[in-house]
Design a protein around this motif. Structure first.
Motif, PDB file in Angstrom:
ATOM      1  N   GLU A  63     -14.142 -25.556  18.420  1.00  0.00           N
ATOM      2  CA  GLU A  63     -15.019 -26.698  18.710  1.00  0.00           C
ATOM      3  C   GLU A  63     -14.354 -27.589  19.730  1.00  0.00           C
ATOM      4  O   GLU A  63     -13.117 -27.715  19.760  1.00  0.00           O
ATOM      5  CB  GLU A  63     -15.261 -27.491  17.415  1.00  0.00           C
ATOM      6  N   CYS A  64     -15.226 -28.259  20.503  1.00  0.00           N
ATOM      7  CA  CYS A  64     -14.713 -29.233  21.478  1.00  0.00           C
ATOM      8  C   CYS A  64     -14.163 -30.418  20.695  1.00  0.00           C
ATOM      9  O   CYS A  64     -14.848 -30.960  19.828  1.00  0.00           O
ATOM     10  CB  CYS A  64     -15.836 -29.664  22.416  1.00  0.00           C
ATOM     11  N   PRO A  65     -12.919 -30.854  21.004  1.00  0.00           N
ATOM     12  CA  PRO A  65     -12.372 -31.982  20.257  1.00  0.00           C
ATOM     13  C   PRO A  65     -13.073 -33.295  20.560  1.00  0.00           C
ATOM     14  O   PRO A  65     -12.947 -34.248  19.803  1.00  0.00           O
ATOM     15  CB  PRO A  65     -10.914 -32.013  20.708  1.00  0.00           C
ATOM     16  N   THR A  66     -13.889 -33.349  21.636  1.00  0.00           N
ATOM     17  CA  THR A  66     -14.578 -34.599  21.974  1.00  0.00           C
ATOM     18  C   THR A  66     -15.974 -34.637  21.377  1.00  0.00           C
ATOM     19  O   THR A  66     -16.337 -35.574  20.680  1.00  0.00           O
ATOM     20  CB  THR A  66     -14.683 -34.763  23.497  1.00  0.00           C
ATOM     21  N   CYS A  67     -16.809 -33.575  21.594  1.00  0.00           N
ATOM     22  CA  CYS A  67     -18.191 -33.603  21.141  1.00  0.00           C
ATOM     23  C   CYS A  67     -18.476 -32.606  20.011  1.00  0.00           C
ATOM     24  O   CYS A  67     -19.613 -32.503  19.577  1.00  0.00           O
ATOM     25  CB  CYS A  67     -19.144 -33.328  22.294  1.00  0.00           C
ATOM     26  N   ARG A  68     -17.501 -31.860  19.547  1.00  0.00           N
ATOM     27  CA  ARG A  68     -17.619 -30.909  18.444  1.00  0.00           C
ATOM     28  C   ARG A  68     -18.599 -29.776  18.712  1.00  0.00           C
ATOM     29  O   ARG A  68     -19.110 -29.159  17.792  1.00  0.00           O
ATOM     30  CB  ARG A  68     -18.055 -31.627  17.142  1.00  0.00           C
ATOM     31  N   PRO A  92     -18.005 -25.100  27.904  1.00  0.00           N
ATOM     32  CA  PRO A  92     -19.452 -25.059  28.185  1.00  0.00           C
ATOM     33  C   PRO A  92     -20.129 -26.419  28.004  1.00  0.00           C
ATOM     34  O   PRO A  92     -21.128 -26.707  28.670  1.00  0.00           O
ATOM     35  CB  PRO A  92     -19.989 -24.047  27.170  1.00  0.00           C
ATOM     36  N   CYS A  93     -19.562 -27.283  27.158  1.00  0.00           N
ATOM     37  CA  CYS A  93     -20.156 -28.618  27.013  1.00  0.00           C
ATOM     38  C   CYS A  93     -19.861 -29.524  28.185  1.00  0.00           C
ATOM     39  O   CYS A  93     -20.501 -30.557  28.357  1.00  0.00           O
ATOM     40  CB  CYS A  93     -19.613 -29.271  25.720  1.00  0.00           C
ATOM     41  N   GLY A  94     -18.868 -29.152  29.017  1.00  0.00           N
ATOM     42  CA  GLY A  94     -18.569 -29.937  30.208  1.00  0.00           C
ATOM     43  C   GLY A  94     -17.274 -30.710  30.116  1.00  0.00           C
ATOM     44  O   GLY A  94     -16.824 -31.240  31.120  1.00  0.00           O
ATOM     45  N   HIS A  95     -16.648 -30.782  28.938  1.00  0.00           N
ATOM     46  CA  HIS A  95     -15.384 -31.513  28.828  1.00  0.00           C
ATOM     47  C   HIS A  95     -14.253 -30.668  29.369  1.00  0.00           C
ATOM     48  O   HIS A  95     -14.290 -29.450  29.281  1.00  0.00           O
ATOM     49  CB  HIS A  95     -15.131 -31.883  27.365  1.00  0.00           C
ATOM     50  N   VAL A  96     -13.258 -31.371  29.929  1.00  0.00           N
ATOM     51  CA  VAL A  96     -12.170 -30.694  30.640  1.00  0.00           C
ATOM     52  C   VAL A  96     -10.856 -31.058  29.952  1.00  0.00           C
ATOM     53  O   VAL A  96     -10.628 -32.222  29.617  1.00  0.00           O
ATOM     54  CB  VAL A  96     -12.141 -31.137  32.115  1.00  0.00           C
TER      55      VAL A  96
HETATM   56 ZN   LIG Z   1     -17.295 -31.416  24.356  1.00  0.00          ZN
END
Ligand SMILES: [Zn+2]
Ligand SMILES: [Zn+2]
Length: 277
Positions: free
Chosen positions: A42-47, A17-21
């Motif tokens: 959690e997203c590993p890039t933006c948490r 949902p944050c947009g990271h792939v």
């Molecule tokens: Zn992210």
């Protein structure tokens, strides 16, 4: 485009949902299996946290199904450069085709306008031709009427010609009679002329005889009388015997007025008694 977990080319990519792939397997599945608590990871890039399970749609009313979206969505990326060039070439071909179609559209519009103008001109010409046809039909009707009138006139003229031919035959007969009369009159004229000449000759002889006797008498009187008497006296006039008058009463043949008119019309003879001798 590379995965943020394995740093390699994306394989079966999933979007958070944050947009990271990231790659679906084993990167994102390993992350969820190792770090998710309470169905959240959690997203590993933006948490940013995201749900790891899809809601059970059977428990929801059907009107809300469209709002219950899964947190992970598949991505279909086609990053092949050959495919991009193919797309670019197809785009260029499509643009060229669009330009061709635009020019074709303009050409067809111009042709349509020309055809419309030609159709209007044809309509005007057709109207004009129809009017001319109606006038020609009226003229034809008039000509037919005149032709029938002329035919009647020709029939009348043919009848008149037959009458004139009959009159001509009658006139030819009259002309033959008139020629015979003319020949008769000529013979009488020459006969009368000879008679007049003989009368003139006899009259002349008589005059000469009278004048010779008068001269003899005058000589005798001159010898008897004096010269003064001769000068004082006036000479006697000689008696001249003129030839007999040649009047119309001497003609023995009666001349009718139509015959004279016919003779004058032929321009031939004239009066034989007025011709110079
Ligand atoms: Zn992210
Ligand atoms: Zn990966």
């Amino acid at each position: 485009m590379s995965c943020g977990i394995c740093l390699e080319k994306l394989a079966d990519p999933l979007c958070l949902p944050c947009g990271h792939v990231y790659c679906a397997h084993p990167c994102l599945s390993g992350l969820v299996a190792t770090t998710s608590t309470d169905f959240t990871a959690e997203c590993p890039t933006c948490r940013e946290p995201f749900h790891t399970v899809r809601p059970e749609l059977a428990c929801l009313p059907k009107a809300f199904h469209k709002f219950a979206l899964p947190s992970l969505r598949r991505l279909y990326l086609d990053l092949e450069p050959s495919h991009q060039s193919t797309l670019e070439s197809r785009l260029a071909a499509s643009e060229a085709r669009i330009a061709t179609l635009e020019s074709d559209k303009d050409r067809l519009l111009r042709a349509g306008e020309q055809h419309a103008a030609a159709a209007r001109a044809h309509s005007r010409g057709e109207t004009e031709a129809l009017r001319k046809v109606s006038s020609l039909q009226a003229e034809l009707q008039r000509a037919r009427t005149e032709a029938s009138r002329a035919q009647d006139k020709a029939i009348d003229l043919a009848g008149r010609l037959v009458e004139l031919r009959a009159e001509q035959q009658v006139t030819a007969g009259d002309l033959g009679d008139a020629s015979a009369v003319i020949e008769d009159l000529k013979a009488k004229y020459s006969k009368l002329k000879r008679h007049c000449r003989s009368l003139e000759a006899s009259g002349r002889e008589e005059v000469e005889a009278d004048s010779s006797s008068f001269v003899l008498k005058k000589r005798n009187s001159d010898v008897a009388g004096s010269s003064s008497d001769v000068q004082g006296s006036t000479p006697k006039r000689l008696r001249v015997i003129r030839p007999l008058p040649r009047g119309r009463s001497s003609l023995q043949t009666p001349i009718t007025a139509p015959l004279l008119a016919r003779l004058g019309a032929q321009g031939g003879l004239g009066s034989p008694f007025r011709s110079g001798e």
